[in-house]
Scaffold this motif. Structure first.
Motif, PDB file in Angstrom:
ATOM      1  N   LYS A  81       6.088  42.715  25.821  1.00 60.52           N
ATOM      2  CA  LYS A  81       6.272  42.127  27.187  1.00 60.52           C
ATOM      3  C   LYS A  81       7.695  42.657  27.754  1.00 60.52           C
ATOM      4  O   LYS A  81       8.694  42.676  27.333  1.00 60.52           O
ATOM      5  CB  LYS A  81       6.371  40.535  27.185  1.00 60.52           C
ATOM      6  N   THR A  82       7.279  43.024  29.073  1.00 56.47           N
ATOM      7  CA  THR A  82       8.684  43.205  29.822  1.00 56.47           C
ATOM      8  C   THR A  82       8.117  42.616  31.295  1.00 56.47           C
ATOM      9  O   THR A  82       7.195  41.860  31.439  1.00 56.47           O
ATOM     10  CB  THR A  82       8.730  44.714  30.325  1.00 56.47           C
ATOM     11  N   GLU A  83       9.320  42.526  32.297  1.00 56.98           N
ATOM     12  CA  GLU A  83       8.917  41.570  33.419  1.00 56.98           C
ATOM     13  C   GLU A  83       7.890  42.501  34.342  1.00 56.98           C
ATOM     14  O   GLU A  83       7.013  41.891  34.932  1.00 56.98           O
ATOM     15  CB  GLU A  83      10.189  42.092  34.330  1.00 56.98           C
ATOM     16  N   LEU A  84       7.445  43.728  34.059  1.00 60.33           N
ATOM     17  CA  LEU A  84       6.440  44.678  34.747  1.00 60.33           C
ATOM     18  C   LEU A  84       5.175  44.533  34.087  1.00 60.33           C
ATOM     19  O   LEU A  84       4.009  44.709  34.834  1.00 60.33           O
ATOM     20  CB  LEU A  84       6.840  46.281  34.719  1.00 60.33           C
ATOM     21  N   TYR A  85       5.079  44.173  32.786  1.00 59.46           N
ATOM     22  CA  TYR A  85       3.704  44.301  32.035  1.00 59.46           C
ATOM     23  C   TYR A  85       3.797  43.283  30.830  1.00 59.46           C
ATOM     24  O   TYR A  85       4.666  43.200  30.290  1.00 59.46           O
ATOM     25  CB  TYR A  85       3.129  45.411  32.109  1.00 59.46           C
ATOM     26  N   ARG A  86       2.477  43.135  30.372  1.00 55.34           N
ATOM     27  CA  ARG A  86       2.340  42.697  28.996  1.00 55.34           C
ATOM     28  C   ARG A  86       1.262  43.552  28.423  1.00 55.34           C
ATOM     29  O   ARG A  86       0.245  43.730  29.003  1.00 55.34           O
ATOM     30  CB  ARG A  86       1.990  41.104  28.994  1.00 55.34           C
ATOM     31  N   LEU A  87       1.640  44.148  27.005  1.00 55.95           N
ATOM     32  CA  LEU A  87       0.620  44.664  26.480  1.00 55.95           C
ATOM     33  C   LEU A  87       0.008  43.749  25.253  1.00 55.95           C
ATOM     34  O   LEU A  87       0.874  43.435  24.354  1.00 55.95           O
ATOM     35  CB  LEU A  87       1.123  46.133  26.043  1.00 55.95           C
TER      36      LEU A  87
ATOM     37  N   ASP B  35       6.636  52.717  40.395  1.00 51.75           N
ATOM     38  CA  ASP B  35       6.862  53.731  39.625  1.00 51.75           C
ATOM     39  C   ASP B  35       6.886  53.769  38.084  1.00 51.75           C
ATOM     40  O   ASP B  35       6.135  54.052  37.286  1.00 51.75           O
ATOM     41  CB  ASP B  35       7.938  54.643  40.016  1.00 51.75           C
ATOM     42  N   PRO B  36       7.794  52.785  37.560  1.00 50.05           N
ATOM     43  CA  PRO B  36       7.771  52.511  36.338  1.00 50.05           C
ATOM     44  C   PRO B  36       6.602  51.963  35.556  1.00 50.05           C
ATOM     45  O   PRO B  36       6.333  52.112  34.551  1.00 50.05           O
ATOM     46  CB  PRO B  36       8.919  51.555  35.937  1.00 50.05           C
ATOM     47  N   TYR B  37       5.746  51.093  36.495  1.00 44.65           N
ATOM     48  CA  TYR B  37       4.598  50.316  35.849  1.00 44.65           C
ATOM     49  C   TYR B  37       3.630  51.500  35.639  1.00 44.65           C
ATOM     50  O   TYR B  37       3.020  51.640  34.550  1.00 44.65           O
ATOM     51  CB  TYR B  37       4.165  49.447  37.042  1.00 44.65           C
ATOM     52  N   HIS B  38       3.539  52.504  36.544  1.00 42.59           N
ATOM     53  CA  HIS B  38       2.375  53.305  36.364  1.00 42.59           C
ATOM     54  C   HIS B  38       3.060  54.551  35.500  1.00 42.59           C
ATOM     55  O   HIS B  38       1.853  54.803  34.739  1.00 42.59           O
ATOM     56  CB  HIS B  38       1.643  54.092  37.921  1.00 42.59           C
ATOM     57  N   ALA B  39       4.358  54.747  35.366  1.00 44.78           N
ATOM     58  CA  ALA B  39       4.423  55.678  34.270  1.00 44.78           C
ATOM     59  C   ALA B  39       4.313  55.182  32.895  1.00 44.78           C
ATOM     60  O   ALA B  39       3.853  55.939  32.082  1.00 44.78           O
ATOM     61  CB  ALA B  39       5.823  56.086  34.412  1.00 44.78           C
TER      62      ALA B  39
ATOM     63  N   LEU C 228       2.117  52.971  31.962  1.00 44.79           N
ATOM     64  CA  LEU C 228       0.652  52.869  32.005  1.00 44.79           C
ATOM     65  C   LEU C 228       0.151  54.178  31.480  1.00 44.79           C
ATOM     66  O   LEU C 228      -0.602  54.515  30.574  1.00 44.79           O
ATOM     67  CB  LEU C 228      -0.064  52.098  33.008  1.00 44.79           C
ATOM     68  N   GLU C 229       0.417  55.145  32.089  1.00 47.46           N
ATOM     69  CA  GLU C 229       0.121  56.558  31.799  1.00 47.46           C
ATOM     70  C   GLU C 229       0.447  56.791  30.592  1.00 47.46           C
ATOM     71  O   GLU C 229      -0.484  57.636  29.771  1.00 47.46           O
ATOM     72  CB  GLU C 229       0.486  57.757  33.043  1.00 47.46           C
ATOM     73  N   ASP C 230       1.571  56.762  30.084  1.00 49.37           N
ATOM     74  CA  ASP C 230       2.246  57.136  28.746  1.00 49.37           C
ATOM     75  C   ASP C 230       1.324  56.568  27.632  1.00 49.37           C
ATOM     76  O   ASP C 230       0.789  57.194  26.778  1.00 49.37           O
ATOM     77  CB  ASP C 230       3.449  56.634  28.485  1.00 49.37           C
ATOM     78  N   LEU C 231       0.866  55.192  27.815  1.00 48.46           N
ATOM     79  CA  LEU C 231      -0.073  54.570  26.961  1.00 48.46           C
ATOM     80  C   LEU C 231      -1.466  55.282  26.808  1.00 48.46           C
ATOM     81  O   LEU C 231      -2.048  55.244  25.773  1.00 48.46           O
ATOM     82  CB  LEU C 231      -0.217  52.937  27.467  1.00 48.46           C
ATOM     83  N   LEU C 232      -1.951  55.540  28.124  1.00 51.18           N
ATOM     84  CA  LEU C 232      -3.270  55.977  27.944  1.00 51.18           C
ATOM     85  C   LEU C 232      -3.279  57.344  27.273  1.00 51.18           C
ATOM     86  O   LEU C 232      -4.349  57.665  26.649  1.00 51.18           O
ATOM     87  CB  LEU C 232      -3.940  56.092  29.416  1.00 51.18           C
ATOM     88  N   GLU C 233      -2.166  58.128  27.698  1.00 52.83           N
ATOM     89  CA  GLU C 233      -2.251  59.466  26.921  1.00 52.83           C
ATOM     90  C   GLU C 233      -2.131  59.312  25.365  1.00 52.83           C
ATOM     91  O   GLU C 233      -2.643  60.044  24.920  1.00 52.83           O
ATOM     92  CB  GLU C 233      -1.119  60.285  27.537  1.00 52.83           C
ATOM     93  N   GLU C 234      -1.312  58.270  24.883  1.00 54.83           N
ATOM     94  CA  GLU C 234      -1.246  57.979  23.387  1.00 54.83           C
ATOM     95  C   GLU C 234      -2.481  57.385  23.010  1.00 54.83           C
ATOM     96  O   GLU C 234      -2.745  57.808  21.748  1.00 54.83           O
ATOM     97  CB  GLU C 234       0.237  57.255  23.325  1.00 54.83           C
TER      98      GLU C 234
ATOM     99  N   ARG D  59      -5.876  57.144  39.881  1.00 52.00           N
ATOM    100  CA  ARG D  59      -4.640  57.625  39.272  1.00 52.00           C
ATOM    101  C   ARG D  59      -4.705  57.944  37.754  1.00 52.00           C
ATOM    102  O   ARG D  59      -4.680  58.914  37.403  1.00 52.00           O
ATOM    103  CB  ARG D  59      -3.552  56.695  39.815  1.00 52.00           C
ATOM    104  N   HIS D  60      -5.325  57.002  37.217  1.00 52.37           N
ATOM    105  CA  HIS D  60      -5.428  57.075  35.614  1.00 52.37           C
ATOM    106  C   HIS D  60      -6.684  57.114  34.857  1.00 52.37           C
ATOM    107  O   HIS D  60      -6.525  57.662  34.036  1.00 52.37           O
ATOM    108  CB  HIS D  60      -5.076  55.493  35.118  1.00 52.37           C
ATOM    109  N   ALA D  61      -7.689  57.332  35.809  1.00 57.22           N
ATOM    110  CA  ALA D  61      -9.073  57.460  35.156  1.00 57.22           C
ATOM    111  C   ALA D  61      -9.809  58.735  35.784  1.00 57.22           C
ATOM    112  O   ALA D  61      -9.634  59.605  35.140  1.00 57.22           O
ATOM    113  CB  ALA D  61     -10.073  56.301  35.295  1.00 57.22           C
ATOM    114  N   GLU D  62      -9.976  58.500  37.028  1.00 50.48           N
ATOM    115  CA  GLU D  62     -10.737  59.752  37.658  1.00 50.48           C
ATOM    116  C   GLU D  62      -9.993  61.143  37.596  1.00 50.48           C
ATOM    117  O   GLU D  62     -10.369  62.060  37.613  1.00 50.48           O
ATOM    118  CB  GLU D  62     -11.234  59.435  39.108  1.00 50.48           C
ATOM    119  N   ARG D  63      -8.690  60.862  37.686  1.00 48.67           N
ATOM    120  CA  ARG D  63      -7.820  62.129  37.960  1.00 48.67           C
ATOM    121  C   ARG D  63      -7.877  62.961  36.528  1.00 48.67           C
ATOM    122  O   ARG D  63      -7.553  64.086  36.308  1.00 48.67           O
ATOM    123  CB  ARG D  63      -6.292  62.039  38.221  1.00 48.67           C
ATOM    124  N   HIS D  64      -8.029  62.233  35.168  1.00 50.00           N
ATOM    125  CA  HIS D  64      -7.868  62.554  34.163  1.00 50.00           C
ATOM    126  C   HIS D  64      -9.481  62.702  33.258  1.00 50.00           C
ATOM    127  O   HIS D  64      -9.331  63.251  32.214  1.00 50.00           O
ATOM    128  CB  HIS D  64      -7.050  62.059  33.208  1.00 50.00           C
ATOM    129  N   GLY D  65     -10.316  62.359  34.052  1.00 47.02           N
ATOM    130  CA  GLY D  65     -11.739  62.575  33.452  1.00 47.02           C
ATOM    131  C   GLY D  65     -11.962  61.339  32.715  1.00 47.02           C
ATOM    132  O   GLY D  65     -12.933  61.514  31.637  1.00 47.02           O
TER     133      GLY D  65
END
Length: 245
Positions: free
Chosen positions: A7-13, A120-124, A126-132, A201-207
């Motif tokens: 958990k951060t202020e920006l998101y919970r995983l 910006d940090p929220y989406h950065a 999230l993208e790191d998580l999706l790549e991993e 941003r996170h799905a269609e752009r990356h297939g």
């Protein structure tokens, strides 16, 4: 909260993302307003749909389990709508469903500061998580009102499925939901060709395969409805992943 929650202020995983699994993303899961921001609206409005997608956090949490994790945004859509493109109308709404939001009269510098602080940090991250994690399916989870205050026409769909160019998962999901006797909106109550920013941003752009889901809020306003829809969507995701191959 699961033992692996972060958990951060920006998101919970919640849960442990796994390769080939399901990641539920809820951009409007919170009504939190960070310290130092005053939206200038009555406190009771922060519990309404203009500030948060009602019921979505609870459904996402109930979906979390082996093979399924959930990423829940930690700030209100009124502070910064994370499911928008930068510069898109409504990212910092001046008016929402007829209510003025005076605290969003912040000028270009104020908007740029919120983008840098939250968007910006929220989406950065999230993208790191999706790549991993490389999930087999992303589920973008939202809820919509039975009717807007500015429009007296009721919305008949219990659930809507949205998409832009990639409708692979949508074409599997829609008939499965209809087979359960549900009134399913295909690009209703909104069109994913217009409102699909996070998935573009996170799905269609990356297939990456995804389902963009809107549940009518009266369906998930209490614990019973949240449990019902979490179970239903869990089954749906298993079937969609299997058919995507």
């Amino acid at each position: 909260m699961t033992p692996s929650a972060k958990k951060t202020e920006l998101y919970r995983l919640l849960g442990a993302p796994v390769k080939g699994g399901v990641l539920v993303i809820a951009d409007h899961a919170s009504n939190h307003v960070p310290e130092g921001i005053d939206l200038g609206i009555p406190a009771e409005l922060m519990n309404q749909h203009i500030a948060i997608d009602i019921g979505v956090a609870e459904v996402a949490e109930r979906m979390t389990g082996p093979g399924t994790a959930a990423w829940l945004a930690g700030i209100s859509r009124l502070v910064c709508d994370l499911n928008r493109d930068i510069g898109m109308p409504g990212m910092f709404p001046a008016v929402s469903d007829g209510y003025a939001i005076p605290g969003n009269d912040i000028g270009d510098d104020g908007r740029a500061a919120r983008v840098a602080e939250y968007f910006d940090p929220y989406h950065a991250a999230l993208e790191d998580l999706l790549e991993e994690a490389a999930p087999a399916l992303i589920v973008s989870l939202h809820s919509f009102t039975p009717g807007l205050a500015t429009c007296d026409k009721p919305r008949p769909w219990e659930i809507g499925i949205l998409y832009n160019e990639d409708d692979r998962a949508a074409r599997i999901a829609i008939p499965l939901l209809q087979a359960e006797g549900l009134t399913v909106g295909d690009q209703e109550p909104y069109s994913g060709r217009i409102l699909n920013a996070s998935m573009n941003r996170h799905a269609e752009r990356h297939g990456r395969a995804y389902l963009s889901i809107e549940i009518r809020q009266d369906q998930i306003a209490d614990a019973a409805g949240q449990a019902l829809w979490a179970e239903r969507l869990g089954r749906l995701c298993v079937e969609v992943v299997a058919r995507l191959g």
